[in-house]
Write a protein that holds these residues in place. Structure first.
Motif, PDB file in Angstrom:
ATOM      1  N   MET A   1     -18.219 176.875 -15.221  1.00  0.00           N
ATOM      2  CA  MET A   1     -17.988 175.746 -15.278  1.00  0.00           C
ATOM      3  C   MET A   1     -18.697 174.830 -14.374  1.00  0.00           C
ATOM      4  SD  MET A   1     -15.032 174.285 -16.749  1.00  0.00           S
ATOM      5  CE  MET A   1     -14.338 172.806 -16.958  1.00  0.00           C
ATOM      6  N   THR A   2     -19.256 175.108 -13.564  1.00  0.00           N
ATOM      7  CA  THR A   2     -20.215 174.392 -12.806  1.00  0.00           C
ATOM      8  C   THR A   2     -21.468 174.180 -13.357  1.00  0.00           C
ATOM      9  OG1 THR A   2     -19.251 175.046 -10.523  1.00  0.00           O
ATOM     10  CG2 THR A   2     -21.636 174.223 -10.476  1.00  0.00           C
TER      11      THR A   2
ATOM     12  N   THR B   1     -22.859 170.549 -14.650  1.00  0.00           N
ATOM     13  CA  THR B   1     -24.211 170.115 -14.502  1.00  0.00           C
ATOM     14  C   THR B   1     -25.141 169.731 -15.526  1.00  0.00           C
ATOM     15  OG1 THR B   1     -24.428 171.693 -12.327  1.00  0.00           O
ATOM     16  CG2 THR B   1     -26.512 170.781 -13.184  1.00  0.00           C
ATOM     17  N   TYR B   2     -24.605 170.610 -16.539  1.00  0.00           N
ATOM     18  CA  TYR B   2     -25.402 170.123 -17.761  1.00  0.00           C
ATOM     19  C   TYR B   2     -25.076 168.824 -18.314  1.00  0.00           C
ATOM     20  CZ  TYR B   2     -26.980 170.576 -22.836  1.00  0.00           C
ATOM     21  OH  TYR B   2     -27.399 170.215 -24.133  1.00  0.00           O
ATOM     22  N   PHE B   3     -23.832 168.405 -18.577  1.00  0.00           N
ATOM     23  CA  PHE B   3     -23.317 167.123 -18.838  1.00  0.00           C
ATOM     24  C   PHE B   3     -23.570 165.997 -17.917  1.00  0.00           C
ATOM     25  CE2 PHE B   3     -21.175 169.813 -21.906  1.00  0.00           C
ATOM     26  CZ  PHE B   3     -21.397 168.847 -23.226  1.00  0.00           C
ATOM     27  N   THR B   4     -23.736 166.127 -16.824  1.00  0.00           N
ATOM     28  CA  THR B   4     -24.116 165.282 -15.566  1.00  0.00           C
ATOM     29  C   THR B   4     -25.074 164.008 -16.031  1.00  0.00           C
ATOM     30  OG1 THR B   4     -23.700 166.737 -13.669  1.00  0.00           O
ATOM     31  CG2 THR B   4     -24.890 164.679 -13.331  1.00  0.00           C
ATOM     32  N   PRO B   5     -26.287 164.107 -16.629  1.00  0.00           N
ATOM     33  CA  PRO B   5     -27.226 163.091 -16.991  1.00  0.00           C
ATOM     34  C   PRO B   5     -26.409 162.027 -17.827  1.00  0.00           C
ATOM     35  CG  PRO B   5     -28.100 165.202 -17.339  1.00  0.00           C
ATOM     36  CD  PRO B   5     -26.751 165.529 -16.859  1.00  0.00           C
ATOM     37  N   VAL B   6     -25.091 162.312 -18.603  1.00  0.00           N
ATOM     38  CA  VAL B   6     -24.594 161.362 -19.681  1.00  0.00           C
ATOM     39  C   VAL B   6     -24.103 160.364 -18.935  1.00  0.00           C
ATOM     40  CG1 VAL B   6     -22.880 161.194 -21.411  1.00  0.00           C
ATOM     41  CG2 VAL B   6     -24.188 163.253 -21.212  1.00  0.00           C
ATOM     42  N   TRP B   7     -23.392 160.638 -17.571  1.00  0.00           N
ATOM     43  CA  TRP B   7     -22.624 159.491 -16.861  1.00  0.00           C
ATOM     44  C   TRP B   7     -23.257 159.266 -15.294  1.00  0.00           C
ATOM     45  CZ3 TRP B   7     -19.911 164.140 -18.249  1.00  0.00           C
ATOM     46  CH2 TRP B   7     -19.871 165.065 -17.063  1.00  0.00           C
ATOM     47  N   ASP B   8     -24.410 160.070 -15.186  1.00  0.00           N
ATOM     48  CA  ASP B   8     -25.146 159.786 -13.890  1.00  0.00           C
ATOM     49  C   ASP B   8     -25.836 158.292 -13.907  1.00  0.00           C
ATOM     50  OD1 ASP B   8     -26.639 159.853 -11.487  1.00  0.00           O
ATOM     51  OD2 ASP B   8     -27.692 161.616 -12.019  1.00  0.00           O
ATOM     52  N   PRO B   9     -25.472 157.660 -12.954  1.00  0.00           N
ATOM     53  CA  PRO B   9     -26.175 156.192 -12.737  1.00  0.00           C
ATOM     54  C   PRO B   9     -27.647 156.231 -12.806  1.00  0.00           C
ATOM     55  CG  PRO B   9     -24.236 156.190 -11.443  1.00  0.00           C
ATOM     56  CD  PRO B   9     -24.680 157.866 -11.674  1.00  0.00           C
ATOM     57  N   ARG B  10     -28.252 157.282 -12.098  1.00  0.00           N
ATOM     58  CA  ARG B  10     -29.459 157.351 -12.176  1.00  0.00           C
ATOM     59  C   ARG B  10     -30.256 157.507 -13.769  1.00  0.00           C
ATOM     60  NH1 ARG B  10     -30.584 162.366  -8.235  1.00  0.00           N
ATOM     61  NH2 ARG B  10     -28.843 163.082  -9.675  1.00  0.00           N
ATOM     62  N   THR B  11     -29.411 158.179 -14.526  1.00  0.00           N
ATOM     63  CA  THR B  11     -30.034 157.949 -15.946  1.00  0.00           C
ATOM     64  C   THR B  11     -30.264 156.696 -16.686  1.00  0.00           C
ATOM     65  OG1 THR B  11     -28.950 160.391 -16.235  1.00  0.00           O
ATOM     66  CG2 THR B  11     -29.632 159.120 -18.243  1.00  0.00           C
TER      67      THR B  11
ATOM     68  N   LEU C   1     -21.579 167.440 -29.258  1.00  0.00           N
ATOM     69  CA  LEU C   1     -21.490 167.307 -27.976  1.00  0.00           C
ATOM     70  C   LEU C   1     -22.577 167.970 -27.023  1.00  0.00           C
ATOM     71  CD1 LEU C   1     -17.485 167.559 -27.779  1.00  0.00           C
ATOM     72  CD2 LEU C   1     -18.764 165.655 -27.847  1.00  0.00           C
ATOM     73  N   PHE C   2     -23.039 169.084 -27.189  1.00  0.00           N
ATOM     74  CA  PHE C   2     -24.008 169.660 -26.300  1.00  0.00           C
ATOM     75  C   PHE C   2     -25.467 169.043 -26.861  1.00  0.00           C
ATOM     76  CE2 PHE C   2     -20.864 172.866 -25.448  1.00  0.00           C
ATOM     77  CZ  PHE C   2     -21.242 173.575 -24.253  1.00  0.00           C
ATOM     78  N   THR C   3     -25.549 168.269 -27.909  1.00  0.00           N
ATOM     79  CA  THR C   3     -26.820 167.727 -28.266  1.00  0.00           C
ATOM     80  C   THR C   3     -26.928 166.467 -27.347  1.00  0.00           C
ATOM     81  OG1 THR C   3     -26.771 168.757 -30.283  1.00  0.00           O
ATOM     82  CG2 THR C   3     -28.170 166.913 -29.974  1.00  0.00           C
ATOM     83  N   VAL C   4     -25.886 165.729 -26.890  1.00  0.00           N
ATOM     84  CA  VAL C   4     -25.907 164.583 -26.580  1.00  0.00           C
ATOM     85  C   VAL C   4     -26.526 164.614 -25.000  1.00  0.00           C
ATOM     86  CG1 VAL C   4     -24.533 162.647 -25.386  1.00  0.00           C
ATOM     87  CG2 VAL C   4     -23.847 163.640 -27.649  1.00  0.00           C
ATOM     88  N   PRO C   5     -26.272 165.665 -24.209  1.00  0.00           N
ATOM     89  CA  PRO C   5     -26.944 165.509 -22.900  1.00  0.00           C
ATOM     90  C   PRO C   5     -28.641 165.945 -22.973  1.00  0.00           C
ATOM     91  CG  PRO C   5     -24.702 166.657 -22.672  1.00  0.00           C
ATOM     92  CD  PRO C   5     -25.380 166.392 -24.261  1.00  0.00           C
ATOM     93  N   MET C   6     -28.838 166.499 -24.065  1.00  0.00           N
ATOM     94  CA  MET C   6     -30.372 166.687 -24.281  1.00  0.00           C
ATOM     95  C   MET C   6     -31.022 165.399 -23.687  1.00  0.00           C
ATOM     96  SD  MET C   6     -30.324 169.393 -27.507  1.00  0.00           S
ATOM     97  CE  MET C   6     -32.061 169.358 -27.492  1.00  0.00           C
ATOM     98  N   PHE C   7     -30.778 164.420 -24.414  1.00  0.00           N
ATOM     99  CA  PHE C   7     -31.263 163.113 -24.525  1.00  0.00           C
ATOM    100  C   PHE C   7     -31.340 162.674 -22.877  1.00  0.00           C
ATOM    101  CE2 PHE C   7     -30.060 163.521 -28.855  1.00  0.00           C
ATOM    102  CZ  PHE C   7     -31.080 163.286 -29.424  1.00  0.00           C
ATOM    103  N   GLY C   8     -30.290 162.845 -22.332  1.00  0.00           N
ATOM    104  CA  GLY C   8     -30.208 162.414 -20.622  1.00  0.00           C
ATOM    105  C   GLY C   8     -31.321 163.392 -20.030  1.00  0.00           C
ATOM    106  N   TRP C   9     -31.368 164.584 -20.276  1.00  0.00           N
ATOM    107  CA  TRP C   9     -32.474 165.442 -19.535  1.00  0.00           C
ATOM    108  C   TRP C   9     -33.740 164.939 -19.919  1.00  0.00           C
ATOM    109  CZ3 TRP C   9     -31.313 168.057 -15.553  1.00  0.00           C
ATOM    110  CH2 TRP C   9     -29.937 168.688 -15.353  1.00  0.00           C
ATOM    111  N   MET C  10     -34.014 164.604 -21.336  1.00  0.00           N
ATOM    112  CA  MET C  10     -35.603 164.042 -21.518  1.00  0.00           C
ATOM    113  C   MET C  10     -35.763 162.808 -20.836  1.00  0.00           C
ATOM    114  SD  MET C  10     -36.617 162.498 -25.444  1.00  0.00           S
ATOM    115  CE  MET C  10     -35.419 161.262 -25.053  1.00  0.00           C
ATOM    116  N   VAL C  11     -34.745 161.892 -20.659  1.00  0.00           N
ATOM    117  CA  VAL C  11     -34.809 160.702 -19.704  1.00  0.00           C
ATOM    118  C   VAL C  11     -35.225 161.201 -18.207  1.00  0.00           C
ATOM    119  CG1 VAL C  11     -33.916 158.669 -18.563  1.00  0.00           C
ATOM    120  CG2 VAL C  11     -33.679 159.170 -21.262  1.00  0.00           C
TER     121      VAL C  11
END
Length: 456
Positions: A1-2, A6-16, A191-201
């Motif tokens: 779960m952790t 962690t994988y989805f964190t970039p979606v809502w992380d202010p730093r992104t 849904l799993f594709t969306v965070p990939m763009f956050g990790w790219m950023v």
């Protein structure tokens, strides 16, 4: 779960989103800086033959520093790059002792050799390539996930009947139903594709931070210089601390001892009490003189305005001051001419040992012996047990003995300090030549064991 969180964190992380903002703003900034630099250098170089372009070139190169400052603030604010500031260039008016023409010549030379300015120019040239690429990727990282999520939401709403499709074209309606069904079925993949763009950023942010620390921060030579300055400042602070502890601390300790003795016999021996007060006054004035000398050293006064540091010839005066303060001190000294550094170290050892005895063994008998031991100067300070009922001035922090050890080690000597026969013993061996011999000439010498440490 952790791991999933962690994988989805970039979606809502202010730093992104701060990084996306930086990458989007990077396109107009990079175009503006690139156009400014190219125009200024091109005009300056084309007109340099008639000397009109020289001021333009100077202005263009001088403004690289402010441009670097703006870029550094932007990357630190939005990307949290923690790029340290660079040391400022000296202005032509920094040193008035040099002629005006020479000051300007040095300033021009330093400006054209300035590493941070040239690295900022490299940053601007690289940003004209990175800016558009980063801008496109930043826009894609926002538009594509938004389109995917919107499409998924519409498809699910259609499957559950919230968004029905009406019309006469049955084939089109069936195609829409099929597409919506499979989009809903493939929702986990979307849904799993969306965070990939956050990790790219985030990857782009890391690349910009690494490049920015090199291009917009201080160079290796400036970092070494800054580290050297910090080390010199720390060394100066330690030296001031040792001076305050050794000289002022000793005088204050002697004053406390004499004040206590004067108060004890104030009624029975008023003459002694008056002399004690006089000694306290004299020693207080001497402490003020020492403090003035230390402050003068901090201010950087010329050496000739400072009082000379106490040496080996001042140990006799130190013994008399301790006796006047009420300490029972015996003194035996037979020493040769010693280098100034050795003499100052010997004075410091005796002073700290007497202070240590006054603090921790009030009323005890103290013996001080200084003699030549082959190729070294030997110092021995012994004190017995404290008198019964004697009140200690204060505990002390134990820094004095460690300071003794450090000073003697720097001179190539050896020292020891510890309990002995119910009291305390401080011994030091200071070389009178370049090095300390390992050979023990006299086994009965109180400093023989110190030489054994050298030969071990």
């Amino acid at each position: 779960m952790t791991a999933l969180r962690t994988y989805f964190t970039p979606v809502w992380d202010p730093r992104t989103w701060a990084t996306i903002t930086y990458l989007v703003l990077g396109l107009p900034m990079s175009i503006f800086w690139f156009a400014y630099v190219v125009v200024m250098y091109s005009v300056g170089l084309s007109l340099a033959i008639v000397w009109v372009g020289v001021p333009i070139l100077v202005l263009a190169h001088w403004t690289l520093r402010p441009i670097g400052t703006v870029e550094r603030k932007a990357i630190n604010t939005l990307l949290h790059a923690d790029v340290p500031p660079v040391a400022p260039l000296l202005t032509p008016s920094s040193d008035r002792r040099v002629a005006t023409t020479e000051r300007w010549r040095r300033w021009m030379q330093d400006m054209w050799r300035d590493g941070p300015s040239w690295r900022t120019l490299i940053w601007i040239m690289a940003r004209i390539v990175l800016g558009p690429v980063s801008f496109v990727l930043a826009v894609v990282s926002v538009v594509v996930p938004f389109a995917l999520v919107t499409t998924l939401a519409v498809a699910v709403a259609h499957v559950v009947g919230i968004v029905p499709v009406s019309g006469d074209n049955q084939a089109a309606i069936e195609a829409i139903d099929t597409a919506a069904y499979w989009i809903a079925v493939g929702s986990p993949v979307i849904l799993f594709t969306v965070p990939m763009f956050g990790w790219m950023v985030r990857g782009l942010a890391i690349a910009h931070r690494v490049f920015g620390r090199w291009a917009l921060g201080p160079g290796a030579d400036q970092m070494v210089q800054a580290a050297t300055e910090r080390a010199e400042l720390a060394e100066q602070q330690i030296r001031i601390d040792q001076e305050l502890h050794d000289s002022i601390g000793h005088m204050i300790t002697m004053n406390i001892i004499q004040a206590g003795a004067g108060a004890h016999v104030f009624d029975t021996d008023p003459e002694f009490a008056r002399q004690a007060l006089k000694n306290i006054e004299d020693r207080g004035r001497a402490a003020m003189g020492e403090l003035d000398r230390i402050i003068a050293a901090i201010r950087g006064d010329q050496p000739e305005t400072r009082a000379p540091l106490p040496g080996i010839d001042d140990i006799g005066r130190l013994i008399e001051e301790s006796r006047t303060a009420g300490m029972d001190v015996s003194y035996e000294a037979e020493f040769p001419q010693a280098p100034a550094a050795v003499g100052r170290a010997a004075f410091t050892v005796v002073r700290e040992a007497l202070t240590n005895a006054a603090r921790h063994a009030p009323g005890a008998t103290v013996s001080v012996r200084i003699a030549q031991d082959a190729d070294a100067l030997g110092i021995e300070v012994l004190n017995g047990k404290p008198s019964v009922g004697a009140q200690r001035p204060h505990g002390g922090g134990g820094r004095g003995l460690s300071g003794i050890r450090d000073r003697i080690t720097l001179l190539g000597g050896r020292s020891s300090a510890g309990p002995e026969r119910g009291g305390f013993a401080v011994r030091a061996l200071l070389p009178l030549q370049a090095t300390l011999s390992e050979e023990v000439v006299d086994e009965s010498s109180p400093w023989a064991r110190l030489r054994e440490k050298v030969s071990a």
